[in-house]
Design a protein around this motif. Structure first.
Motif, PDB file in Angstrom:
ATOM      1  N   LEU A  26      56.310  43.005  44.202  1.00 17.13           N
ATOM      2  CA  LEU A  26      55.754  44.086  43.379  1.00 17.13           C
ATOM      3  C   LEU A  26      54.506  43.694  42.575  1.00 17.13           C
ATOM      4  O   LEU A  26      53.492  44.396  42.650  1.00 17.13           O
ATOM      5  CB  LEU A  26      56.842  44.672  42.472  1.00 17.13           C
ATOM      6  CG  LEU A  26      58.087  45.185  43.209  1.00 17.13           C
ATOM      7  CD1 LEU A  26      59.153  45.659  42.214  1.00 17.13           C
ATOM      8  CD2 LEU A  26      57.720  46.319  44.152  1.00 17.13           C
ATOM      9  N   PRO A  27      54.559  42.588  41.786  1.00 16.81           N
ATOM     10  CA  PRO A  27      53.358  42.273  41.007  1.00 16.81           C
ATOM     11  C   PRO A  27      52.132  42.001  41.873  1.00 16.81           C
ATOM     12  O   PRO A  27      51.013  42.360  41.506  1.00 16.81           O
ATOM     13  CB  PRO A  27      53.742  41.024  40.202  1.00 16.81           C
ATOM     14  CG  PRO A  27      55.099  40.616  40.644  1.00 16.81           C
ATOM     15  CD  PRO A  27      55.683  41.700  41.487  1.00 16.81           C
ATOM     16  N   GLU A  28      52.326  41.396  43.039  1.00 17.59           N
ATOM     17  CA  GLU A  28      51.178  41.125  43.915  1.00 17.59           C
ATOM     18  C   GLU A  28      50.765  42.384  44.673  1.00 17.59           C
ATOM     19  O   GLU A  28      49.584  42.624  44.907  1.00 17.59           O
ATOM     20  CB  GLU A  28      51.537  40.026  44.905  1.00 17.59           C
ATOM     21  CG  GLU A  28      51.630  38.678  44.240  1.00 17.59           C
ATOM     22  CD  GLU A  28      51.907  37.603  45.254  1.00 17.59           C
ATOM     23  OE1 GLU A  28      51.018  36.775  45.477  1.00 17.59           O
ATOM     24  OE2 GLU A  28      53.000  37.608  45.839  1.00 17.59           O
ATOM     25  N   GLY A  29      51.782  43.184  45.062  1.00 21.75           N
ATOM     26  CA  GLY A  29      51.491  44.430  45.780  1.00 21.75           C
ATOM     27  C   GLY A  29      50.557  45.317  44.977  1.00 21.75           C
ATOM     28  O   GLY A  29      49.716  46.040  45.536  1.00 21.75           O
ATOM     29  N   ASN A  30      50.660  45.240  43.634  1.00 23.88           N
ATOM     30  CA  ASN A  30      49.798  46.049  42.766  1.00 23.88           C
ATOM     31  C   ASN A  30      48.316  45.754  42.983  1.00 23.88           C
ATOM     32  O   ASN A  30      47.458  46.540  42.596  1.00 23.88           O
ATOM     33  CB  ASN A  30      50.109  45.741  41.284  1.00 23.88           C
ATOM     34  CG  ASN A  30      51.400  46.400  40.843  1.00 23.88           C
ATOM     35  OD1 ASN A  30      51.877  47.311  41.507  1.00 23.88           O
ATOM     36  ND2 ASN A  30      51.961  45.935  39.733  1.00 23.88           N
ATOM     37  N   ILE A  43      46.846  44.876  45.999  1.00 29.02           N
ATOM     38  CA  ILE A  43      46.330  45.038  47.371  1.00 29.02           C
ATOM     39  C   ILE A  43      45.131  45.995  47.381  1.00 29.02           C
ATOM     40  O   ILE A  43      44.108  45.726  47.994  1.00 29.02           O
ATOM     41  CB  ILE A  43      47.445  45.512  48.335  1.00 29.02           C
ATOM     42  CG1 ILE A  43      48.461  44.379  48.531  1.00 29.02           C
ATOM     43  CG2 ILE A  43      46.864  45.951  49.683  1.00 29.02           C
ATOM     44  CD1 ILE A  43      49.694  44.739  49.340  1.00 29.02           C
ATOM     45  N   SER A  44      45.235  47.088  46.636  1.00 27.57           N
ATOM     46  CA  SER A  44      44.142  48.073  46.645  1.00 27.57           C
ATOM     47  C   SER A  44      42.936  47.597  45.829  1.00 27.57           C
ATOM     48  O   SER A  44      41.875  48.200  45.877  1.00 27.57           O
ATOM     49  CB  SER A  44      44.648  49.414  46.098  1.00 27.57           C
ATOM     50  OG  SER A  44      45.079  49.209  44.772  1.00 27.57           O
ATOM     51  N   ARG A  45      43.113  46.501  45.067  1.00 25.95           N
ATOM     52  CA  ARG A  45      42.012  46.059  44.203  1.00 25.95           C
ATOM     53  C   ARG A  45      41.503  44.655  44.563  1.00 25.95           C
ATOM     54  O   ARG A  45      40.784  44.033  43.791  1.00 25.95           O
ATOM     55  CB  ARG A  45      42.467  46.070  42.740  1.00 25.95           C
ATOM     56  CG  ARG A  45      42.684  47.477  42.205  1.00 25.95           C
ATOM     57  CD  ARG A  45      43.249  47.458  40.817  1.00 25.95           C
ATOM     58  NE  ARG A  45      44.663  47.060  40.838  1.00 25.95           N
ATOM     59  CZ  ARG A  45      45.349  46.717  39.751  1.00 25.95           C
ATOM     60  NH1 ARG A  45      44.759  46.704  38.589  1.00 25.95           N
ATOM     61  NH2 ARG A  45      46.616  46.382  39.851  1.00 25.95           N
ATOM     62  N   ALA A  46      41.912  44.145  45.743  1.00 25.87           N
ATOM     63  CA  ALA A  46      41.449  42.807  46.146  1.00 25.87           C
ATOM     64  C   ALA A  46      39.927  42.828  46.258  1.00 25.87           C
ATOM     65  O   ALA A  46      39.351  43.837  46.663  1.00 25.87           O
ATOM     66  CB  ALA A  46      42.088  42.428  47.470  1.00 25.87           C
ATOM     67  N   PRO A  47      39.262  41.707  45.881  1.00 25.50           N
ATOM     68  CA  PRO A  47      37.793  41.752  45.786  1.00 25.50           C
ATOM     69  C   PRO A  47      37.052  41.733  47.124  1.00 25.50           C
ATOM     70  O   PRO A  47      35.846  41.949  47.144  1.00 25.50           O
ATOM     71  CB  PRO A  47      37.467  40.490  44.973  1.00 25.50           C
ATOM     72  CG  PRO A  47      38.633  39.591  45.144  1.00 25.50           C
ATOM     73  CD  PRO A  47      39.823  40.458  45.355  1.00 25.50           C
ATOM     74  N   SER A  48      37.720  41.457  48.238  1.00 29.51           N
ATOM     75  CA  SER A  48      37.010  41.477  49.529  1.00 29.51           C
ATOM     76  C   SER A  48      38.020  41.809  50.625  1.00 29.51           C
ATOM     77  O   SER A  48      39.238  41.720  50.416  1.00 29.51           O
ATOM     78  CB  SER A  48      36.367  40.117  49.819  1.00 29.51           C
ATOM     79  OG  SER A  48      37.383  39.161  50.049  1.00 29.51           O
ATOM     80  N   LEU A  49      37.493  42.122  51.802  1.00 27.73           N
ATOM     81  CA  LEU A  49      38.371  42.437  52.929  1.00 27.73           C
ATOM     82  C   LEU A  49      39.241  41.226  53.273  1.00 27.73           C
ATOM     83  O   LEU A  49      40.442  41.355  53.553  1.00 27.73           O
ATOM     84  CB  LEU A  49      37.502  42.850  54.133  1.00 27.73           C
ATOM     85  CG  LEU A  49      38.256  43.271  55.383  1.00 27.73           C
ATOM     86  CD1 LEU A  49      39.179  44.457  55.117  1.00 27.73           C
ATOM     87  CD2 LEU A  49      37.267  43.616  56.498  1.00 27.73           C
ATOM     88  N   ALA A 104      42.655  36.809  38.961  1.00 27.65           N
ATOM     89  CA  ALA A 104      42.998  35.380  38.933  1.00 27.65           C
ATOM     90  C   ALA A 104      44.520  35.194  38.903  1.00 27.65           C
ATOM     91  O   ALA A 104      45.038  34.185  39.388  1.00 27.65           O
ATOM     92  CB  ALA A 104      42.360  34.700  37.724  1.00 27.65           C
ATOM     93  N   ASP A 105      45.243  36.178  38.355  1.00 23.00           N
ATOM     94  CA  ASP A 105      46.709  36.071  38.327  1.00 23.00           C
ATOM     95  C   ASP A 105      47.266  35.945  39.746  1.00 23.00           C
ATOM     96  O   ASP A 105      48.262  35.261  39.972  1.00 23.00           O
ATOM     97  CB  ASP A 105      47.342  37.305  37.661  1.00 23.00           C
ATOM     98  CG  ASP A 105      47.116  37.338  36.152  1.00 23.00           C
ATOM     99  OD1 ASP A 105      46.153  36.709  35.684  1.00 23.00           O
ATOM    100  OD2 ASP A 105      47.912  37.996  35.458  1.00 23.00           O
ATOM    101  N   VAL A 106      46.615  36.640  40.694  1.00 20.02           N
ATOM    102  CA  VAL A 106      47.105  36.610  42.081  1.00 20.02           C
ATOM    103  C   VAL A 106      46.948  35.185  42.638  1.00 20.02           C
ATOM    104  O   VAL A 106      47.848  34.649  43.288  1.00 20.02           O
ATOM    105  CB  VAL A 106      46.371  37.668  42.945  1.00 20.02           C
ATOM    106  CG1 VAL A 106      46.771  37.562  44.404  1.00 20.02           C
ATOM    107  CG2 VAL A 106      46.669  39.067  42.414  1.00 20.02           C
ATOM    108  N   GLY A 107      45.813  34.550  42.344  1.00 25.26           N
ATOM    109  CA  GLY A 107      45.606  33.155  42.770  1.00 25.26           C
ATOM    110  C   GLY A 107      46.591  32.220  42.094  1.00 25.26           C
ATOM    111  O   GLY A 107      47.155  31.317  42.728  1.00 25.26           O
TER     112      GLY A 107
END
Ligand code: BYC
Length: 336
Positions: free
Chosen positions: A71-75, A77-83, A140-143
């Motif tokens: 869930l926290p990472e799924g949030n 997906i639509s805002r990732a900085p590149s393809l 950065a939280d995702v990293g």
């Protein structure tokens, strides 16, 4: 980066005594002998009820952590900085769903249905990892989740590949391979940010500051306050204690933080020549228990998102069951 070697502490479970049992003595003796010989227990084998219960508890909690962890990472997906980052994140979140499925399947071999386990999660009775009750505030939280959260998960999970219960151990081999990729992609994403602007470097440091202590708590309470450890280690379910795993994680992570160029937020973090390990500061266990007991910053949000996803997917499960019934009827008609 993280060793895949199945290293264990010097004397795993040696000082531990078996607990008293009311199980049939002969079967119990055979079971104990197999555990002592480091053998595997399989679903068709006799096992004491307490062993079965402990495994269902641990494996189902682990499965819940995987699917709540989506869930926290799924949030993001639509805002990732590149393809490229989006494709990696989608693959990672999908992997976590897969880990949940292997683990629910492993727990089902012990006689508890997936519906029962999910009911326990959705009603708030079952636990899942404390770490997923904190917010993901910036990219950065995702990293950092990849580097530190998956890094801590691997440290905990590699020894589980040698767990005494066969289906859990086998599931963990595949999970660990995939977690290793997750950890590396997180670290690589952070390396790129650290070579970027001052603002990006500040985002990484901020994420590390917020996640470091929470990741240390993922390994569970100190050994002295861990009610399940003695029996878990005696049964070869846990191979390394909570504190020893925590220490191994810290020792492995400090050099990685140096390469990355971030500061770990602990003024007491210091190499201890005598111990051959890093010393570290006090973990806030009150805050940990608050979170484990449902009062962390995102517990309610995570649970309601999970329940909604489950309810929204009801028609898919019904369609799959109807299709399976139709296939079965067709096969029976052809066989008649
Ligand atoms: N959060 O006696 P203890 C992942 C509970 S990573 C919440 O030491 P045990 C992922 C514990 O359950 C995370 N609860 O217990 C990564 C027990 O309560 P109950 C999942 C915790 O079982 C990236 C009580 O505290 N990994 O999946 O001997 C992306 C006393 O503890 C926590 C696993 O689950 C915690 N952090 O040891 C996506 C690994 N820590 O059950 C996903 C498998 C402790 O008595 N599990 N508690 O009510 C284990 O290795 C062990 O169960 C633990 C705890 C080390 C977690």
């Amino acid at each position: 980066m993280y060793t895949q070697s199945f290293s264990v502490s010097d004397e795993p479970g040696k000082a531990l005594k078996p607990v008293a049992s009311t199980e049939p003595a002969e079967l119990m003796a055979r079971f104990d002998a197999r555990i002592d010989a480091d053998g595997r227990i399989e679903p068709q084998d006799w096992m004491p009820e307490a062993y079965r219960k402990t495994l269902v508890r641990q494996i189902s909690q682990h499965a819940h952590s995987e699917i709540v962890g989506m869930l926290p990472e799924g949030n993001w997906i639509s805002r990732a900085p590149s393809l490229k980052r989006k494709a990696i994140l989608i693959a990672k979140v999908q992997d976590e769903g897969g880990h949940g499925l292997y683990l629910y399947s492993a727990a089902e071999t012990l006689g508890t249905s997936r519906d029962q386990m999910l009911d326990a999660l959705h009603s708030g009775k079952a636990k899942y990892s404390s770490i997923f009750n904190y917010p993901t505030l910036n990219w950065a939280d995702v990293g950092v989740i990849g580097w530190l959260v998956d890094g801590a998960a691997i440290m905990n999970q590699v020894p589980l590949c040698r767990c005494s219960y066969g289906p859990y151990a086998r599931a963990m081999v595949r999970v660990c391979k995939e977690e290793s990729f997750h950890q590396r992609q997180g670290y690589e994403a952070l390396l790129v940010m650290m070579k970027g602007t001052d603002e990006q470097r500040a985002m990484v440091q901020d994420a590390v500051n917020r996640y470091w202590w929470k990741c240390l708590a993922m390994f569970g309470p100190p050994d002295a306050d861990s009610p399940n450890s003695v029996q878990g280690m005696r049964w070869g379910i846990k191979r390394i204690s909570n504190d020893d795993l925590r220490q191994k994680f810290i020792d492995a992570t400090v050099p990685q933080a140096k390469v990355l160029g971030v500061t770990l937020p602990d003024p007491d973090l210091k190499w201890n020549e005598e111990r051959g390990h890093y010393d570290y500061g006090q973990i806030d266990w009150d805050e940990f228990w608050q979170t484990v007991n449902g009062n962390g910053p995102c517990n309610k949000e995570r649970l309601s998102t999970r329940v909604k996803a489950h309810n929204d997917g009801q028609w898919v499960r019904e369609a799959a069951l109807a299709h399976a019934r139709k296939q079965q009827q067709r096969a029976m008609k052809e066989a008649a």
